[in-house]
Design an enzyme around this catalytic site. Sequence first.
Site, mmCIF file in Angstrom:
data_model
loop_
_atom_site.group_PDB
_atom_site.id
_atom_site.type_symbol
_atom_site.label_atom_id
_atom_site.label_comp_id
_atom_site.label_asym_id
_atom_site.label_seq_id
_atom_site.Cartn_x
_atom_site.Cartn_y
_atom_site.Cartn_z
ATOM 1 N N ASN A 82 0.836 -1.212 0.000
ATOM 2 C CA ASN A 82 0.000 0.000 0.000
ATOM 3 C C ASN A 82 0.862 1.250 0.000
ATOM 4 O O ASN A 82 0.556 2.225 -0.694
ATOM 5 C CB ASN A 82 -0.945 0.000 1.209
ATOM 6 N N MET A 113 1.036 -2.539 12.309
ATOM 7 C CA MET A 113 0.382 -3.551 13.134
ATOM 8 C C MET A 113 0.423 -3.261 14.638
ATOM 9 O O MET A 113 0.190 -4.166 15.443
ATOM 10 C CB MET A 113 1.006 -4.931 12.847
ATOM 11 N N ARG A 114 0.697 -2.031 15.029
ATOM 12 C CA ARG A 114 0.660 -1.678 16.461
ATOM 13 C C ARG A 114 -0.517 -0.758 16.740
ATOM 14 O O ARG A 114 -0.692 0.261 16.070
ATOM 15 C CB ARG A 114 1.948 -0.950 16.887
ATOM 16 N N LEU A 145 -2.314 2.160 18.453
ATOM 17 C CA LEU A 145 -1.778 3.435 18.942
ATOM 18 C C LEU A 145 -2.587 3.943 20.137
ATOM 19 O O LEU A 145 -3.800 3.736 20.205
ATOM 20 C CB LEU A 145 -1.784 4.456 17.803
ATOM 21 N N HIS A 203 -8.067 -0.619 6.471
ATOM 22 C CA HIS A 203 -8.387 -1.850 7.178
ATOM 23 C C HIS A 203 -8.996 -2.828 6.185
ATOM 24 O O HIS A 203 -9.886 -2.447 5.415
ATOM 25 C CB HIS A 203 -9.365 -1.553 8.324
ATOM 26 N N THR A 208 -9.521 7.015 15.054
ATOM 27 C CA THR A 208 -9.944 7.580 16.330
ATOM 28 C C THR A 208 -9.454 6.634 17.425
ATOM 29 O O THR A 208 -8.870 5.595 17.126
ATOM 30 C CB THR A 208 -11.478 7.711 16.395
ATOM 31 N N THR A 213 -5.545 -5.849 -4.024
ATOM 32 C CA THR A 213 -5.484 -5.121 -5.307
ATOM 33 C C THR A 213 -6.408 -3.906 -5.272
ATOM 34 O O THR A 213 -6.084 -2.866 -5.859
ATOM 35 C CB THR A 213 -5.889 -6.020 -6.496
ATOM 36 N N GLN A 214 -7.533 -4.028 -4.578
ATOM 37 C CA GLN A 214 -8.455 -2.887 -4.457
ATOM 38 C C GLN A 214 -7.914 -1.841 -3.479
ATOM 39 O O GLN A 214 -8.105 -0.639 -3.674
ATOM 40 C CB GLN A 214 -9.835 -3.357 -3.997
ATOM 41 N N GLU A 215 -7.244 -2.309 -2.422
ATOM 42 C CA GLU A 215 -6.637 -1.366 -1.471
ATOM 43 C C GLU A 215 -5.707 -0.401 -2.194
ATOM 44 O O GLU A 215 -5.658 0.796 -1.894
ATOM 45 C CB GLU A 215 -5.865 -2.128 -0.385
HETATM 46 N N1 NHR Z 1 -4.645 2.581 16.560
HETATM 47 C C1 NHR Z 1 -5.798 3.141 16.938
HETATM 48 N N2 NHR Z 1 -5.793 3.801 18.091
HETATM 49 N N3 NHR Z 1 -6.929 3.055 16.229
HETATM 50 C C2 NHR Z 1 -6.934 2.364 15.094
HETATM 51 O O1 NHR Z 1 -8.067 2.284 14.415
HETATM 52 C C3 NHR Z 1 -5.764 1.724 14.640
HETATM 53 C C4 NHR Z 1 -4.606 1.869 15.416
HETATM 54 C C5 NHR Z 1 -3.412 1.240 15.039
HETATM 55 C C6 NHR Z 1 -3.376 0.458 13.901
HETATM 56 C C7 NHR Z 1 -4.533 -0.682 12.004
HETATM 57 C C8 NHR Z 1 -5.406 -1.864 12.414
HETATM 58 C C9 NHR Z 1 -6.056 -2.520 11.235
HETATM 59 O O2 NHR Z 1 -6.406 -1.831 10.295
HETATM 60 C C10 NHR Z 1 -4.540 0.287 13.145
HETATM 61 C C11 NHR Z 1 -5.717 0.932 13.493
HETATM 62 C C12 NHR Z 1 -3.048 -3.694 14.695
HETATM 63 C C13 NHR Z 1 -3.917 -4.353 15.547
HETATM 64 C C14 NHR Z 1 -3.394 -5.204 16.682
HETATM 65 O O3 NHR Z 1 -4.164 -5.852 17.387
HETATM 66 C C15 NHR Z 1 -5.269 -4.190 15.365
HETATM 67 C C16 NHR Z 1 -5.735 -3.383 14.331
HETATM 68 C C17 NHR Z 1 -4.860 -2.722 13.492
HETATM 69 C C18 NHR Z 1 -3.511 -2.891 13.669
HETATM 70 N N4 NHR Z 1 -2.061 -5.200 16.931
HETATM 71 C C19 NHR Z 1 -1.411 -5.922 17.999
HETATM 72 C C20 NHR Z 1 -1.065 -4.961 19.158
HETATM 73 O O4 NHR Z 1 -0.939 -5.474 20.285
HETATM 74 C C21 NHR Z 1 -0.098 -6.540 17.551
HETATM 75 C C22 NHR Z 1 -0.287 -7.561 16.470
HETATM 76 C C23 NHR Z 1 1.032 -7.930 15.791
HETATM 77 O O5 NHR Z 1 2.105 -7.384 16.137
HETATM 78 O O6 NHR Z 1 0.977 -8.765 14.894
HETATM 79 O O7 NHR Z 1 -0.866 -3.767 18.925
HETATM 80 O O8 NHR Z 1 -6.286 -3.751 11.229
HETATM 81 C C1 GAR Z 2 -3.172 -4.805 3.977
HETATM 82 O O1 GAR Z 2 -4.134 -5.733 3.549
HETATM 83 C C2 GAR Z 2 -3.751 -3.917 5.052
HETATM 84 O O2 GAR Z 2 -5.095 -3.581 4.835
HETATM 85 C C3 GAR Z 2 -3.626 -4.817 6.238
HETATM 86 O O3 GAR Z 2 -2.393 -5.469 6.107
HETATM 87 C C4 GAR Z 2 -2.043 -5.525 4.719
HETATM 88 C C5 GAR Z 2 -0.724 -4.815 4.556
HETATM 89 O O4 GAR Z 2 -0.214 -4.995 3.261
HETATM 90 N N1 GAR Z 2 -3.658 -4.083 7.476
HETATM 91 C C6 GAR Z 2 -3.930 -4.653 8.629
HETATM 92 O O5 GAR Z 2 -4.294 -5.814 8.711
HETATM 93 C C7 GAR Z 2 -3.745 -3.777 9.803
HETATM 94 N N2 GAR Z 2 -4.009 -4.522 10.973
HETATM 95 P P1 GAR Z 2 0.979 -4.077 2.763
HETATM 96 O O6 GAR Z 2 2.036 -4.050 3.863
HETATM 97 O O7 GAR Z 2 1.484 -4.794 1.543
HETATM 98 O O8 GAR Z 2 0.429 -2.722 2.478
#
Ligand code: NHR
Ligand code: GAR
Length: 197
Positions: free
Chosen positions: A14, A98-99, A101, A117, A149, A180-182
């Site tokens: 992405n 993947m963290r 916030l 997402h 948020t 591919t859509q992302e």
């Molecule tokens: N932070 C906030 N406050 N709000 C959101 O909507 C967020 C965010 C941080 C990242 C991406 C999100 C997704 O689109 C995102 C959205 C990570 C996790 C998670 O559980 C969940 C959702 C998303 C990203 N992470 C674990 C954690 O403990 C670690 C998982 C790993 O390391 O593999 O942070 O899906």
């Molecule tokens: C994407 O599908 C994105 O939507 C998803 O991870 C992939 C990352 O691909 N995000 C999450 O699942 C966040 N928790 P990329 O690194 O090739 O962009």
Amino acid sequence: MKNIIILISGGGSNMAAIVETARRDDWAGRYGARVAAVLSNKAEAKGLVFARSKGITTDVLDHKGFATREAFDEALATRIDGVAQPGEATLVVLAGFMRILTPVFVSRYAGRLVNIHPSLLPAFPGLHTHQRAIDAGCKFAGATVHLVTAELDHGPILAQAVVPVLPGDTADALAARVLTQEHLIYPRGIADLLQKV
Ligand code: NHR
Ligand code: GAR
């Protein structure tokens, strides 16, 4: 200049789509915007290699080096804020980051922090979205670009795309179709937002 800072944890496809679209559609000329830096919480994130090959500043901030989420987020914010010159705007783009916030970080960048997402929110927030969509018997899946948020995977929706779930789909097959859509909707959602910040 408006500074786009992209946060990644992995492949960064992405991020690459955003970088390519910014060049092809001349975001510098049209919006006064540039991809100023790519930051990763993982040193081995493949996307860093691509970003460096495009001459974009990269940085790694490993969350494992911090005792608390708050401390990690504070260091992340310091890196992000170090990129812009005084008076310049900053847009923070989560691209497979993947963290989760903390609320302090999220409120600091309110309205300027965006995520993609891999589900049709508000369905399937959180992780393992593709398997959950298959298990639920969904006929359609997709992806959502949204403002971040404090509540995970909520926040105003900027763009969505829909794909079919096909008979016999695996999570990997569905994820590839969604991805591919992302690559189309994320640059579009960011371009829309650039006209408002
Ligand atoms: N932070 C906030 N406050 N709000 C959101 O909507 C967020 C965010 C941080 C990242 C991406 C999100 C997704 O689109 C995102 C959205 C990570 C996790 C998670 O559980 C969940 C959702 C998303 C990203 N992470 C674990 C954690 O403990 C670690 C998982 C790993 O390391 O593999 O942070 O899906
Ligand atoms: C994407 O599908 C994105 O939507 C998803 O991870 C992939 C990352 O691909 N995000 C999450 O699942 C966040 N928790 P990329 O690194 O090739 O962009």
